[in-house]
Motif scaffolding. Structure first.
Motif, mmCIF file in Angstrom:
data_model
loop_
_atom_site.group_PDB
_atom_site.id
_atom_site.type_symbol
_atom_site.label_atom_id
_atom_site.label_comp_id
_atom_site.label_asym_id
_atom_site.label_seq_id
_atom_site.Cartn_x
_atom_site.Cartn_y
_atom_site.Cartn_z
ATOM 1 N N PRO A 238 29.493 43.632 39.959
ATOM 2 C CA PRO A 238 29.236 42.823 40.874
ATOM 3 C C PRO A 238 29.496 41.664 40.780
ATOM 4 N N ASP A 239 29.392 40.455 42.148
ATOM 5 C CA ASP A 239 30.761 39.980 42.499
ATOM 6 C C ASP A 239 30.582 38.957 41.499
ATOM 7 N N GLU A 240 30.088 38.621 40.867
ATOM 8 C CA GLU A 240 30.357 37.266 39.467
ATOM 9 C C GLU A 240 31.323 37.740 38.573
ATOM 10 N N LEU A 241 31.472 39.217 38.720
ATOM 11 C CA LEU A 241 32.704 39.353 37.474
ATOM 12 C C LEU A 241 33.428 39.705 38.750
ATOM 13 N N TRP A 242 33.682 41.413 39.366
ATOM 14 C CA TRP A 242 35.319 40.909 40.612
ATOM 15 C C TRP A 242 35.576 39.180 40.749
ATOM 16 N N GLN A 243 35.206 38.309 41.030
ATOM 17 C CA GLN A 243 35.946 37.589 40.878
ATOM 18 C C GLN A 243 36.668 36.790 39.983
ATOM 19 N N LEU A 244 35.946 37.413 38.864
ATOM 20 C CA LEU A 244 36.903 36.441 37.303
ATOM 21 C C LEU A 244 38.070 37.848 37.218
ATOM 22 N N VAL A 245 37.481 39.178 37.437
ATOM 23 C CA VAL A 245 38.680 40.081 37.405
ATOM 24 C C VAL A 245 40.039 39.557 37.917
ATOM 25 N N VAL A 246 39.616 39.231 39.525
ATOM 26 C CA VAL A 246 40.415 39.139 40.587
ATOM 27 C C VAL A 246 41.065 36.978 39.785
ATOM 28 N N GLN A 247 40.477 36.493 39.299
ATOM 29 C CA GLN A 247 41.149 35.091 39.108
ATOM 30 C C GLN A 247 42.640 35.941 37.773
ATOM 31 N N CYS A 248 41.511 36.642 37.307
ATOM 32 C CA CYS A 248 42.326 36.989 35.933
ATOM 33 C C CYS A 248 43.635 37.610 36.271
ATOM 34 N N LEU A 249 44.126 37.735 37.653
ATOM 35 C CA LEU A 249 44.840 39.211 38.002
ATOM 36 C C LEU A 249 45.303 38.507 38.494
ATOM 37 N N ALA A 250 45.894 36.984 39.148
ATOM 38 C CA ALA A 250 46.955 36.043 39.676
ATOM 39 C C ALA A 250 47.783 36.363 40.059
ATOM 40 N N LYS A 251 48.539 36.235 40.780
ATOM 41 C CA LYS A 251 50.255 36.746 40.958
ATOM 42 C C LYS A 251 50.865 35.338 40.191
ATOM 43 N N ALA A 252 49.942 33.823 40.024
ATOM 44 C CA ALA A 252 50.267 32.801 39.560
ATOM 45 C C ALA A 252 50.277 32.654 37.807
ATOM 46 N N PRO A 253 50.451 32.773 37.055
ATOM 47 C CA PRO A 253 50.164 32.444 35.422
ATOM 48 C C PRO A 253 49.467 31.254 35.730
ATOM 49 N N ALA A 254 49.030 30.306 36.515
ATOM 50 C CA ALA A 254 49.139 29.129 35.937
ATOM 51 C C ALA A 254 47.187 28.981 36.503
ATOM 52 N N SER A 255 46.903 30.013 37.744
ATOM 53 C CA SER A 255 45.706 30.192 38.099
ATOM 54 C C SER A 255 45.231 30.911 37.322
ATOM 55 N N ARG A 256 45.084 31.667 36.187
ATOM 56 C CA ARG A 256 44.642 32.489 35.758
ATOM 57 C C ARG A 256 44.033 31.468 34.275
ATOM 58 N N LEU A 257 42.652 32.463 34.183
ATOM 59 C CA LEU A 257 41.615 31.917 32.707
ATOM 60 C C LEU A 257 42.429 31.618 31.931
ATOM 61 N N ARG A 258 42.208 30.370 31.095
ATOM 62 C CA ARG A 258 42.679 31.115 29.040
ATOM 63 C C ARG A 258 41.872 32.242 28.593
ATOM 64 N N ALA A 259 41.749 32.657 27.434
ATOM 65 C CA ALA A 259 41.551 33.049 26.824
ATOM 66 C C ALA A 259 39.911 32.553 26.716
ATOM 67 N N SER A 260 40.095 31.417 25.986
ATOM 68 C CA SER A 260 38.776 31.178 25.499
ATOM 69 C C SER A 260 37.750 30.923 26.806
ATOM 70 N N GLU A 261 38.094 30.316 27.522
ATOM 71 C CA GLU A 261 37.383 30.274 28.806
ATOM 72 C C GLU A 261 36.409 31.312 29.254
ATOM 73 N N LEU A 262 38.168 32.743 29.587
ATOM 74 C CA LEU A 262 37.543 34.475 30.170
ATOM 75 C C LEU A 262 36.487 34.952 28.920
ATOM 76 N N ALA A 263 36.236 34.660 27.550
ATOM 77 C CA ALA A 263 35.919 35.149 26.599
ATOM 78 C C ALA A 263 34.040 34.621 26.618
ATOM 79 N N ALA A 264 34.096 33.303 27.418
ATOM 80 C CA ALA A 264 32.994 33.052 27.886
ATOM 81 C C ALA A 264 31.691 33.151 28.712
ATOM 82 N N ARG A 265 33.342 33.122 29.927
ATOM 83 C CA ARG A 265 32.184 33.539 31.244
ATOM 84 C C ARG A 265 32.119 35.179 30.839
ATOM 85 N N LEU A 266 32.940 35.987 29.821
ATOM 86 C CA LEU A 266 32.172 37.231 29.881
ATOM 87 C C LEU A 266 30.818 37.487 29.376
ATOM 88 N N HIS A 267 31.015 36.634 28.238
ATOM 89 C CA HIS A 267 30.030 36.673 27.385
ATOM 90 C C HIS A 267 28.439 35.901 28.096
#
Length: 409
Positions: A238-267
């Motif tokens: 699903p596109d929303e899940l894929w965009q989440l994966v892409v953002q957290c695999l960004a080459k620039a560390p600042a572009s990635r989500l924080r752990a709390s943000e990632l957990a909330a989005r996944l839930h």
């Protein structure tokens, strides 16, 4: 026979072995525990032991349902051991080996648990630095979650930092497992909380696909892919899940989500994923495509393809828990700038060959060979037909290259 660990614990049975040490089933004053007995060379390094003791408070303070708690640190003669909560279950690598890939709902539920644990660790100022399926335990006695997933707990906090000390590693060394290393670690930058997010996103990709996005082949090629290549989309995600994966695999560390943000989005995504079957994709070829690999390993017998983490030393035997955490030289700028030279692992729908893969090239070679053979046979048939008509007397008439017809005298 029991082995005493300090004055309060006894180790009874080996549960697993890894590059950092051996995990034992043990007994303490409050009941069963898991005891990670670290390598003897670590215990003999007094500077390292002192540093680890100083960090004892931070490790003991990590109290979260999705983190395997550290109960005690034992320093006794040549023994340096972490006493941890005993989790009745298995690690995520074992489940991946059995099932190859998980349904998206179960995969996201497991990763959301780990992200919750990382959020608590990062808030306490602790970076794990070695997030991978081997360090994620599944509690088989816990309640089942979305997709039938068992509760997931992250273990081995502090072990990566313990091994990676200035005295033991130089600036030209990196610590970690190649498939899960963030680009900034490959480039020699200090690891921050964002490296855990990158590694966890890699784990999520692996749970969905059955293989890691940049893994396969020589470890040097794997490290270079982390820096130079972008992740290839997975069919059916699903596109929303894929965009989440892409953002957290960004080459620039600042572009990635924080752990709390990632957990909330996944839930939030879990209801959307309910009932989805595992993805139907083929694993990319992991055969050698690097010139130096082919030259180095051409004479060696073929090895079975590995999914997930690969040893840093090709052909080396793996441990019972396949812990591949070790050190490796940082690639130079010229090596990183060289690109992957055709080593991209593009996933594809099941049954389709990836262009440029070993199988794809073999098919092309067979087609070319058959085509040439067909032309030869056709030419032979033409000559034979002419001989039959002419009775075989005299030479064949000349052929006009432009008209392709016999030239009249």
């Amino acid at each position: 026979m029991a082995r005493n660990i300090g004055s309060r614990y006894a180790a009874h049975q080996v549960l697993g072995r890894g590059s950092a040490g051996t995990v034992w089933l043990g007994e303490g004053p409050e009941g069963p525990v898991a005891i990670k007995l670290l390598r003897e060379d670590l215990a003999c390094d007094q500077e390292l032991v002192g540093r680890f003791v100083r960090e004892r408070t931070a490790l003991l303070g990590l109290d979260h349902p999705h983190v395997v708690g550290v109960r005690d640190l034992v320093v006794d003669g040549s023994d340096l051991a972490l006493v941890m909560d005993l989790v009745r279950g298995t690690d995520l690598r074992t489940r991946l080996d059995r099932e190859r890939r998980l349904a998206p709902e179960a995969a996201v539920a497991i990763v959301a648990d780990v992200a919750d644990g990382l959020a608590a660790a990062h808030a306490a100022g602790v970076v794990h630095r070695d997030v991978k399926p081997e360090n994620i335990l599944l509690d088989m006695e816990g309640p089942l979650g979305p997709g039938g997933a068992h509760p997931a707990l992250l273990t081995d906090f502090g072990v990566a930092k313990l091994i990676d000390t200035p005295r033991r590693t130089k600036a030209t060394k990196i610590i970690g497992t190649p498939d899960y290393l963030a680009p900034e670690i490959v480039e020699g930058l200090p690891p921050r909380a964002a490296v855990d997010i990158y590694a966890l996103a890699t784990v999520l990709y692996e749970l969905l696909a059955g293989f890691t996005p940049f893994g396969g082949g020589h470890p040097g090629a794997v490290l270079r892919r982390h820096v130079t290549e972008t992740v290839v989309p997975l069919p059916g995600v699903p596109d929303e899940l894929w965009q989440l994966v892409v953002q957290c695999l960004a080459k620039a560390p600042a572009s990635r989500l924080r752990a709390s943000e990632l957990a909330a989005r996944l839930h939030e995504l879990l209801p959307v994923l309910a009932g989805m079957p595992p993805l139907d994709v083929d694993e990319p070829d992991t055969g050698s495509t690097e010139p130096y690999e082919e030259a180095e390993y051409a004479a060696r017998p073929a090895e079975p393809r590995r999914r997930g983490a690969v040893p840093l030393v090709r052909g080396s035997a793996t441990d019972s828990n396949r812990d591949t955490h070790t050190s490796m030289r940082v690639p130079g700028p010229d090596e990183l700038a060289g690109g992957a030279r055709g080593t991209a692992r593009a996933p594809r729908a099941s049954g389709r060959r990836r262009p440029g893969s070993a199988r794809h090239r073999a098919v092309r070679r067979r087609r070319i060979t058959l085509g040439v053979a067909g032309l030869v046979l056709a030419a032979a048939a033409g000559v034979g037909g002419w001989l039959a008509v002419s009775g075989g007397d005299g030479p064949a008439p000349p052929v006009d290259s432009e008209q392709s017809a016999p030239v009249q005298p």
